[in-house]
Design a protein around this motif. Structure first.
Motif, mmCIF file in Angstrom:
data_model
loop_
_atom_site.group_PDB
_atom_site.id
_atom_site.type_symbol
_atom_site.label_atom_id
_atom_site.label_comp_id
_atom_site.label_asym_id
_atom_site.label_seq_id
_atom_site.Cartn_x
_atom_site.Cartn_y
_atom_site.Cartn_z
ATOM 1 N N ALA A 143 0.835 -1.204 0.000
ATOM 2 C CA ALA A 143 0.000 0.000 0.000
ATOM 3 C C ALA A 143 0.867 1.250 0.000
ATOM 4 O O ALA A 143 1.936 1.278 0.619
ATOM 5 C CB ALA A 143 -0.920 -0.002 1.220
ATOM 6 N N ILE A 144 0.410 2.264 -0.710
ATOM 7 C CA ILE A 144 1.118 3.540 -0.788
ATOM 8 C C ILE A 144 0.636 4.439 0.346
ATOM 9 O O ILE A 144 -0.561 4.676 0.503
ATOM 10 C CB ILE A 144 0.870 4.208 -2.150
ATOM 11 C CG1 ILE A 144 1.453 3.341 -3.268
ATOM 12 C CG2 ILE A 144 1.475 5.605 -2.190
ATOM 13 C CD1 ILE A 144 1.104 3.821 -4.669
ATOM 14 N N VAL A 150 3.682 10.270 -8.704
ATOM 15 C CA VAL A 150 3.781 8.817 -8.848
ATOM 16 C C VAL A 150 2.361 8.298 -9.069
ATOM 17 O O VAL A 150 1.488 8.520 -8.238
ATOM 18 C CB VAL A 150 4.415 8.155 -7.618
ATOM 19 C CG1 VAL A 150 4.264 6.641 -7.664
ATOM 20 C CG2 VAL A 150 5.887 8.531 -7.520
ATOM 21 N N SER A 151 2.146 7.655 -10.196
ATOM 22 C CA SER A 151 0.800 7.159 -10.488
ATOM 23 C C SER A 151 0.531 5.822 -9.829
ATOM 24 O O SER A 151 -0.607 5.514 -9.479
ATOM 25 C CB SER A 151 0.602 7.044 -11.999
ATOM 26 O OG SER A 151 1.564 6.182 -12.567
ATOM 27 N N SER A 152 1.612 5.025 -9.660
ATOM 28 C CA SER A 152 1.414 3.708 -9.059
ATOM 29 C C SER A 152 2.752 3.092 -8.673
ATOM 30 O O SER A 152 3.814 3.543 -9.109
ATOM 31 C CB SER A 152 0.682 2.782 -10.035
ATOM 32 O OG SER A 152 1.509 2.493 -11.147
ATOM 33 N N ILE A 153 2.653 2.046 -7.852
ATOM 34 C CA ILE A 153 3.790 1.177 -7.547
ATOM 35 C C ILE A 153 3.467 -0.190 -8.142
ATOM 36 O O ILE A 153 2.355 -0.698 -7.974
ATOM 37 C CB ILE A 153 3.996 1.051 -6.027
ATOM 38 C CG1 ILE A 153 4.495 2.366 -5.431
ATOM 39 C CG2 ILE A 153 4.954 -0.087 -5.687
ATOM 40 C CD1 ILE A 153 5.905 2.746 -5.834
ATOM 41 N N THR A 154 4.437 -0.753 -8.858
ATOM 42 C CA THR A 154 4.252 -2.118 -9.345
ATOM 43 C C THR A 154 5.015 -3.071 -8.434
ATOM 44 O O THR A 154 6.230 -2.928 -8.254
ATOM 45 C CB THR A 154 4.761 -2.263 -10.788
ATOM 46 O OG1 THR A 154 4.107 -1.309 -11.620
ATOM 47 C CG2 THR A 154 4.460 -3.662 -11.327
ATOM 48 N N ASP A 155 4.286 -3.996 -7.865
ATOM 49 C CA ASP A 155 4.882 -5.058 -7.055
ATOM 50 C C ASP A 155 5.373 -6.134 -8.014
ATOM 51 O O ASP A 155 4.576 -6.861 -8.616
ATOM 52 C CB ASP A 155 3.816 -5.590 -6.086
ATOM 53 C CG ASP A 155 4.214 -6.901 -5.460
ATOM 54 O OD1 ASP A 155 5.416 -7.224 -5.452
ATOM 55 O OD2 ASP A 155 3.304 -7.613 -4.975
ATOM 56 N N TYR A 161 10.232 -3.646 -6.595
ATOM 57 C CA TYR A 161 9.102 -2.763 -6.842
ATOM 58 C C TYR A 161 9.473 -1.786 -7.965
ATOM 59 O O TYR A 161 10.642 -1.543 -8.236
ATOM 60 C CB TYR A 161 8.741 -1.968 -5.583
ATOM 61 C CG TYR A 161 8.683 -2.799 -4.322
ATOM 62 C CD1 TYR A 161 7.510 -3.431 -3.935
ATOM 63 C CD2 TYR A 161 9.816 -2.965 -3.532
ATOM 64 C CE1 TYR A 161 7.459 -4.200 -2.781
ATOM 65 C CE2 TYR A 161 9.785 -3.732 -2.372
ATOM 66 C CZ TYR A 161 8.601 -4.344 -2.004
ATOM 67 O OH TYR A 161 8.558 -5.110 -0.871
ATOM 68 N N ARG A 162 8.453 -1.210 -8.563
ATOM 69 C CA ARG A 162 8.663 -0.187 -9.599
ATOM 70 C C ARG A 162 7.803 1.025 -9.277
ATOM 71 O O ARG A 162 6.597 0.874 -8.987
ATOM 72 C CB ARG A 162 8.296 -0.721 -10.974
ATOM 73 C CG ARG A 162 8.344 0.332 -12.111
ATOM 74 C CD ARG A 162 8.004 -0.299 -13.459
ATOM 75 N NE ARG A 162 9.000 -1.306 -13.798
ATOM 76 C CZ ARG A 162 8.741 -2.410 -14.496
ATOM 77 N NH1 ARG A 162 7.518 -2.639 -14.937
ATOM 78 N NH2 ARG A 162 9.692 -3.276 -14.764
ATOM 79 N N ASN A 164 6.079 4.164 -10.911
ATOM 80 C CA ASN A 164 5.681 4.707 -12.219
ATOM 81 C C ASN A 164 5.336 6.182 -12.062
ATOM 82 O O ASN A 164 4.543 6.550 -11.183
ATOM 83 C CB ASN A 164 4.467 3.937 -12.748
ATOM 84 C CG ASN A 164 4.759 2.454 -12.901
ATOM 85 O OD1 ASN A 164 5.580 2.055 -13.727
ATOM 86 N ND2 ASN A 164 4.105 1.626 -12.091
#
Lengths: 215, 62
Positions: A143-144, A150-155, A161-162, A164
């Motif tokens: 969870a952010i 930052v639009s999202s985190i990629t797990d 993690y990434r 975006n």
């Protein structure tokens, strides 16, 4: 041309009586009205309303006579921005927008569009912006906590993690600072649209991961 | 957002995209932007994503 002139003493235009104003018209349309509270410039038939102050050293002074009273410039309309322009004609090397505080320069935008400010640094120096940041929990249901640009985190998997970016970087030559709770880690795969993060040499999740991008 | 975007990675695993709550984009806009180009994805409720990550590398999409 017709002229109202007073050479030997002040010239007074007096709309005497409560609620009466001095109205100035151009080509049949009101361009300025002197009221009991100030001067309203309306532009008349022109699409652009302006107050022109020109001279060898032009100044527009705001002087509040009450102690502690504020001065303000308001964009009162619900549309449009309040813009302060250093005109294109002033694009020489000395063009600048300067904000002084009590006689000392506090902030400047120079001809190269660099924002400089003091804020305890000792002089107005260029500020290099944090272009994106995020703090998130990489354990359990990832969870952010909070973020900007930052639009999202990629797990991507355990300890990987990434981030975006909402708005892409101008290039991939940005500095990424990534920290986490009690484990080593860092960044890899720098792209204009994202950057990857890893936690732990052998890949471990972390409940507190922070990333800041500087460019 | 209580939704997640899931896609299969080139390595055969599963990637889960967690939207930033106040980024101003819809889940569809985030998917269009943050899922690798040409990769199919699924939008699922957050409750469908396991919170136990013990075997995270073994996750698959069915």
């Amino acid at each position: 041309m017709s002229t109202i002139k007073s050479s030997s003493e002040d010239l007074t235009l007096n709309a005497d009586g409560s609620g009466n104003d001095v109205v100035i018209q151009s080509n049949g349309a009101t361009t300025a009205t002197v009221t009991a509270t100030g001067v309203d410039v309306t532009g008349g038939v022109a699409t652009t309303t302006s107050i022109d102050v020109s001279g060898t050293d032009s100044k527009l002074n705001l002087t509040a006579t009450n102690t502690g009273a504020d001065h303000s410039i308001n964009a009162a309309s619900s549309v449009g921005a309040l813009a302060i322009d250093v005109d294109a004609n002033s694009e020489g090397s000395d063009a600048r927008l300067v904000v002084n505080m009590r006689g000392t320069e506090a902030m400047r935008i120079d001809a190269s569009r660099n924002l400089k400010f003091n804020s305890g640094y000792g002089s107005a120096a260029t500020a290099y912006g944090c272009r994106a940041w995020v703090k998130f929990n990489g354990t359990g249901a990832v969870a952010i906590n909070n973020s900007a640009n930052v639009s999202s985190i990629t797990d991507l998997g355990t300890g990987r993690y990434r981030a975006n970016f909402t708005t892409a970087m101008v290039d991939a030559n940005f500095a990424a600072v990534c920290t986490n709770a009690n484990k080593e880690g860092g960044c890899y795969s720098y792209l204009t649209t994202s950057v990857n993060m890893y936690v732990g040499q052998s890949a471990q999740d972390s409940d507190t991961i922070s990333l800041a991008i500087f460019r | 957002m209580n939704e997640r975007i899931i896609y299969e990675t080139e390595e055969g695993g599963v990637a889960v995209i967690i939207p930033a709550p106040e980024c101003g984009l819809t889940i569809e806009e985030i998917a269009a932007k943050d899922v690798p180009e040409g990769v199919s994805y699924h939008i699922v409720d957050v409750s469908e994503v396991p919170s136990d990550r013990t075997f995270r590398e073994a996750w698959s999409w069915e």
